[in-house]
Scaffold this active site. Structure first.
Site, PDB file in Angstrom:
ATOM      1  N   ASP A  90      14.343   9.729  -5.601  1.00  0.00           N
ATOM      2  CA  ASP A  90      14.424   8.375  -4.989  1.00  0.00           C
ATOM      3  C   ASP A  90      14.858   8.347  -3.447  1.00  0.00           C
ATOM      4  OD1 ASP A  90      14.439   5.863  -4.531  1.00  0.00           O
ATOM      5  OD2 ASP A  90      16.159   5.408  -6.078  1.00  0.00           O
ATOM      6  N   VAL A  91      14.198   7.979  -2.767  1.00  0.00           N
ATOM      7  CA  VAL A  91      14.452   8.051  -1.192  1.00  0.00           C
ATOM      8  C   VAL A  91      15.787   6.904  -0.961  1.00  0.00           C
ATOM      9  CG1 VAL A  91      12.265   8.970  -0.450  1.00  0.00           C
ATOM     10  CG2 VAL A  91      12.685   6.337  -0.385  1.00  0.00           C
ATOM     11  N   LYS A 143       3.027   3.299  11.787  1.00  0.00           N
ATOM     12  CA  LYS A 143       2.781   2.091  11.976  1.00  0.00           C
ATOM     13  C   LYS A 143       2.456   1.360  10.557  1.00  0.00           C
ATOM     14  CE  LYS A 143      -2.013   1.082  12.609  1.00  0.00           C
ATOM     15  NZ  LYS A 143      -2.230   0.194  11.508  1.00  0.00           N
ATOM     16  N   HIS A 235      -3.158  -0.513  18.166  1.00  0.00           N
ATOM     17  CA  HIS A 235      -4.344   0.341  18.946  1.00  0.00           C
ATOM     18  C   HIS A 235      -4.916  -0.305  19.940  1.00  0.00           C
ATOM     19  CE1 HIS A 235      -3.763   2.345  15.127  1.00  0.00           C
ATOM     20  NE2 HIS A 235      -4.968   1.953  14.422  1.00  0.00           N
ATOM     21  N   LYS A 321     -14.244  -5.309  10.239  1.00  0.00           N
ATOM     22  CA  LYS A 321     -14.892  -4.769   9.132  1.00  0.00           C
ATOM     23  C   LYS A 321     -16.171  -5.226   8.844  1.00  0.00           C
ATOM     24  CE  LYS A 321     -10.448  -2.784   7.403  1.00  0.00           C
ATOM     25  NZ  LYS A 321     -10.854  -1.274   7.637  1.00  0.00           N
TER      26      LYS A 321
END
Length: 463
Positions: A90-91, A143, A235, A321
């Protein structure tokens, strides 16, 4: 690639999220390709939330590399996997960092690469600091850097509680794309381009990032984000900065970052009245998308740069998209010449154009005018970088190598990130209604006339 010091290379790479989607699609392939180039010379320690055996990790790595289309050379793959090891936990808990400390303390300059949800960036860095594992470390974070201006500042404050600014690498893989990197050289190493790269010669700038596919299986991630946050704030604005900046005075990363930051500071905030939001038909049926979602999958917006070089030049950005083609390009529309009175039938001709295609099959196009019988026609002078310069490095190869050697040029700086959030914040605060558009179209019908007299140019498509 330039490092910040002669002895600055990482001697250990720790990847948080080694079994995640980004590792599967990008990171492991990039590491394999760096191994092919014999540019990896440190161990790689993977961290993930659940236990896997060594065999399972190696099989995951093999499937990730081969599944990306890379043909595996067994000797290269064996060299890569000999570097790999793995811990899990578990971080957000202390025990994982006790295990990590046992692996890290034998090394002097670790690189921590956080391929986790942004909500975990702060907790992971806090735990690394608590375990005293960041003294000579660098930390790379993917990001998005925040959700808006306020959250970007909050995240930065969390990171700086533990890290110095020179320890933080903010990853935007677009900065590792070969044609994006080439912009600086194309502009300033070629007098023919440098002398016309300003408001006196250029009437408008158009930047397009079109994808011919939808959200697919990323609905749960994409729906809270949308196109503006996903690709424009980062971007496309980073690309715009390279298009518009003044020449750096040196090769240092700080000098390049300063010039990009100057562009952002000169940009007024975006006007919601010059902003179109669209959503492709069928988006609401994508798994993970909230019922009745108004998230945009298409945006078109107009920006300005209020400085001596660019004042009065409109800048049009669009991204979306389920559009007709997959293409990303920067297009400069030059001012028209006077009427050609010397022709048998005097006429005005189309303005010249300069096009930098970023994806796919990157290249440079010059659109010029030539005489054809008693009239005129446009002629395209095209250069494809792959043909002229050979096989390019892939973006994540560049980014990972830069992170390993300590080159900050390919990463975003916090002041620029805050400025880009400032620029788009009015669009987040007062978004216009989202409009439906058909798959395979160029967005909502209103977007077609968005550029007025300049109208959207047909993109340069790869053959």
């Amino acid at each position: 690639m330039v490092s910040d010091g002669s002895n600055n290379a990482a001697d250990l790479m720790v990847i948080f999220g080694i079994t995640g989607d980004l590792a599967r699609k990008m990171t492991l392939r990039a590491l394999y390709r760096l191994e092919c180039r014999k540019l990896l010379d440190c161990p790689i320690l993977g961290v993930a939330s659940r236990q896997r055996s060594d065999d399972e990790l190696l099989q995951f790595a093999r499937q990730s590399v081969s599944g990306s289309g890379e043909k595996i050379d067994e000797d290269v793959f064996n060299r890569l996997t000999s570097r790999l090891s793995y811990i899990f936990g578990d971080v957000t808990g202390d025990f994982l960092y006790t295990q990590l400390a046992e692996r890290v303390r034998a090394h002097h300059r670790p690189l921590y690469y956080l391929e986790t949800p942004p909500s975990l960036f702060g907790p992971i860095v806090q735990h690394l600091g608590k375990a005293q594992l960041v003294t000579n470390a660098r930390v790379a974070v993917e990001k998005p850097f925040g959700y808006d201006l306020h959250s970007a500042r909050e995240l930065d404050a969390q990171l700086h509680q533990v890290l110095r600014e020179d320890q933080i690498l903010r990853v935007d893989h677009f900065l590792g794309k070969e044609p994006v990197m080439e912009l600086e050289y194309l502009r300033f190493a070629n007098l023919a381009l440098a002398e016309i790269w300003d408001r006196k010669s250029i009437s408008a700038v158009q930047i397009t990032m079109a994808e011919d596919f939808g959200v697919e299986d990323r609905g749960r991630f994409y729906d809270p984000v949308g196109a503006l946050r996903d690709v424009v704030q980062n971007h496309l604005l980073q690309v715009l900065a390279l298009v518009a900046m003044e020449p750096p005075a040196s090769a240092s990363a700080e000098e390049l970052q300063d010039k990009k930051a100057e562009v952002f500071r000169a940009m007024p905030t975006a006007d919601p009245r010059r902003y179109v939001r669209g959503q492709y038909e069928g988006y609401l049926d994508v798994p993970g998308v909230a019922p009745g979602s108004t998230t945009e999958t298409f945006v078109a917006l107009q920006l300005e740069i209020d400085n001596w070089r660019w004042a009065g030049v409109p800048i049009f950005l669009r991204a979306g998209k389920e559009l007709p083609h997959h293409v990303t390009e920067v297009r400069l529309l030059l001012r028209p010449t006077p009427r050609l009175a010397f022709l048998p039938h005097p006429t005005e001709v189309d303005p010249n154009q300069i096009v930098l295609r970023i994806d796919p099959d990157s290249g440079l196009r010059l659109q010029i005018i030539t005489r054809s019988n008693d009239s005129w026609r446009s002629v395209h002078l095209d250069t494809l970088f792959r043909q002229e310069l050979g096989e390019p490095w892939e973006p994540y190869e560049r980014v990972l190598h830069a992170a390993l050697v300590g080159d900050h040029q390919l990463f975003a700086r916090q002041d620029s990130i805050e400025e880009t959030w400032r620029i788009v914040q009015p669009l987040l605060d007062n978004p216009p209604a989202v409009q439906s558009y058909q798959r395979g179209s160029w967005g909502p019908p209103v977007a077609e006339s968005f550029c007025g007299q300049y109208h959207w140019q047909q993109p340069w498509l790869a053959k």
